[in-house]
Design a protein around this motif. Structure first.
Motif, mmCIF file in Angstrom:
data_model
loop_
_atom_site.group_PDB
_atom_site.id
_atom_site.type_symbol
_atom_site.label_atom_id
_atom_site.label_comp_id
_atom_site.label_asym_id
_atom_site.label_seq_id
_atom_site.Cartn_x
_atom_site.Cartn_y
_atom_site.Cartn_z
ATOM 1 N N ASP A 141 -7.093 5.190 -3.189
ATOM 2 C CA ASP A 141 -8.132 4.441 -2.489
ATOM 3 C C ASP A 141 -7.744 2.973 -2.459
ATOM 4 O OD1 ASP A 141 -9.874 2.820 -4.644
ATOM 5 O OD2 ASP A 141 -9.273 4.727 -5.529
ATOM 6 N N ALA A 142 -8.262 2.259 -1.471
ATOM 7 C CA ALA A 142 -7.857 0.875 -1.216
ATOM 8 C C ALA A 142 -8.168 -0.056 -2.380
ATOM 9 C CB ALA A 142 -8.534 0.365 0.055
ATOM 10 N N ASP A 143 -9.299 0.135 -3.035
ATOM 11 C CA ASP A 143 -9.673 -0.746 -4.141
ATOM 12 C C ASP A 143 -8.701 -0.615 -5.309
ATOM 13 O OD1 ASP A 143 -11.821 -1.705 -2.723
ATOM 14 O OD2 ASP A 143 -13.303 -0.432 -3.726
ATOM 15 N N TRP A 148 2.207 1.728 -3.643
ATOM 16 C CA TRP A 148 1.203 2.155 -4.605
ATOM 17 C C TRP A 148 0.655 3.553 -4.290
ATOM 18 C CZ3 TRP A 148 1.278 0.472 -9.161
ATOM 19 C CH2 TRP A 148 1.683 -0.841 -9.437
ATOM 20 N N THR A 149 0.627 3.900 -3.028
ATOM 21 C CA THR A 149 0.263 5.270 -2.664
ATOM 22 C C THR A 149 1.271 6.260 -3.240
ATOM 23 O OG1 THR A 149 -0.893 4.609 -0.645
ATOM 24 C CG2 THR A 149 -0.053 6.865 -0.728
ATOM 25 N N ILE A 167 -5.588 0.440 -5.155
ATOM 26 C CA ILE A 167 -4.304 -0.112 -4.732
ATOM 27 C C ILE A 167 -4.299 -1.632 -4.831
ATOM 28 C CG2 ILE A 167 -2.878 -0.539 -2.677
ATOM 29 C CD1 ILE A 167 -3.310 2.392 -1.928
ATOM 30 N N GLU A 168 -5.353 -2.284 -4.374
ATOM 31 C CA GLU A 168 -5.386 -3.747 -4.402
ATOM 32 C C GLU A 168 -5.441 -4.274 -5.838
ATOM 33 O OE1 GLU A 168 -5.396 -7.666 -2.752
ATOM 34 O OE2 GLU A 168 -4.587 -5.703 -2.254
ATOM 35 N N PRO A 178 0.804 -1.225 0.000
ATOM 36 C CA PRO A 178 0.000 0.000 0.000
ATOM 37 C C PRO A 178 0.837 1.274 0.000
ATOM 38 C CG PRO A 178 -0.939 -1.602 1.508
ATOM 39 C CD PRO A 178 0.394 -2.141 1.082
ATOM 40 N N GLU A 179 1.950 1.273 0.728
ATOM 41 C CA GLU A 179 2.811 2.460 0.744
ATOM 42 C C GLU A 179 3.416 2.713 -0.633
ATOM 43 O OE1 GLU A 179 4.419 2.496 5.372
ATOM 44 O OE2 GLU A 179 5.368 1.165 3.913
ATOM 45 N N ARG A 200 -1.988 -3.881 -7.220
ATOM 46 C CA ARG A 200 -1.082 -4.843 -6.580
ATOM 47 C C ARG A 200 -1.231 -6.228 -7.202
ATOM 48 N NH1 ARG A 200 -0.452 -8.603 -2.448
ATOM 49 N NH2 ARG A 200 -2.702 -8.863 -2.236
#
Length: 206
Positions: A73-75, A61-62, A77-78, A58-59, A81
């Motif tokens: 946003d989390a979606d 991709w942020t 990023i996932e 997450p870090e 990934r």
């Protein structure tokens, strides 16, 4: 001092595994609504701390999304990934078979620049890696080639001397770094050439 051991230390990508899947960067760029060239620059510029285990996925991709001035946003990023992991998932079946066959005549280890979550996925998909004498992933050992610490990790972990190793990588800068700490090195260009080098390097009678 030399211990009279012979350890073939493989790189992963570009040797046993394929380089990134064609079109993957374009696919991820489209998910970010960013030009491919700009995305590719951000992808690689932000990569070193992720490869070296200094950032989580997450870090990383942020950092990429902020580089591109995109919302985080989390979606997203996932999805990025998982696409990224898949893009590095292909192996060269012929090289896998060759690496496995070498274990009949010598010790075989692996040193790869790969983030920790990628490493977990790769081990799950390629369980034969767990049969090697040692496996070192940069995201796990907190050091990435060509940092000398990555090579020293293998020396210490295997209780060997640098001269016991033949390091095989497709990148000359990494081979030079291995040689700088005392390892033997070979720049990989193909399986047949490598086999000839290893046959010459190994003792005649094992």
């Amino acid at each position: 001092m030399p211990t009279d051991r012979h350890i073939v230390l493989f790189d992963l990508f570009g040797v046993i595994a394929r380089h990134q899947r064609p079109g993957a960067l374009e696919k991820m760029a489209a998910r970010c609504h960013a030009p491919t060239e700009a995305f590719t620059t951000a992808y690689w510029a932000c990569r070193p701390p992720y490869d070296a285990g200094q950032q989580s996925a997450p870090e990383y991709w942020t950092a990429v999304l902020r580089w591109l001035s995109r919302s985080v946003d989390a979606d997203t990023i996932e999805e990025l990934r998982l696409t990224d992991i898949d893009s590095w998932s292909r192996v060269d079946a012929r090289m896998v078979a060759y690496a496995k066959s070498l274990r009949d005549v010598t010790e075989v280890a692996l040193l790869s620049n790969i983030p920790s979550d990628h490493a977990d996925a790769f081990l799950t998909a390629q369980p034969w890696l767990r049969t090697l004498d040692h496996v070192a992933f940069s995201g796990k050992i907190k050091a990435a080639k060509p940092d000398p610490a990555a090579f020293q990790h293998c020396v210490v972990a295997m209780r060997a001397a640098p001269t016991d190793f033949l390091f095989v990588d497709d990148r000359e800068e990494n081979v030079r770094a291995a040689q700088a700490i005392g390892m033997n090195g070979h720049v990989f260009t193909g399986r047949d050439e490598l086999a000839a080098v290893i046959d010459t390097w190994l003792p005649t009678h094992r």
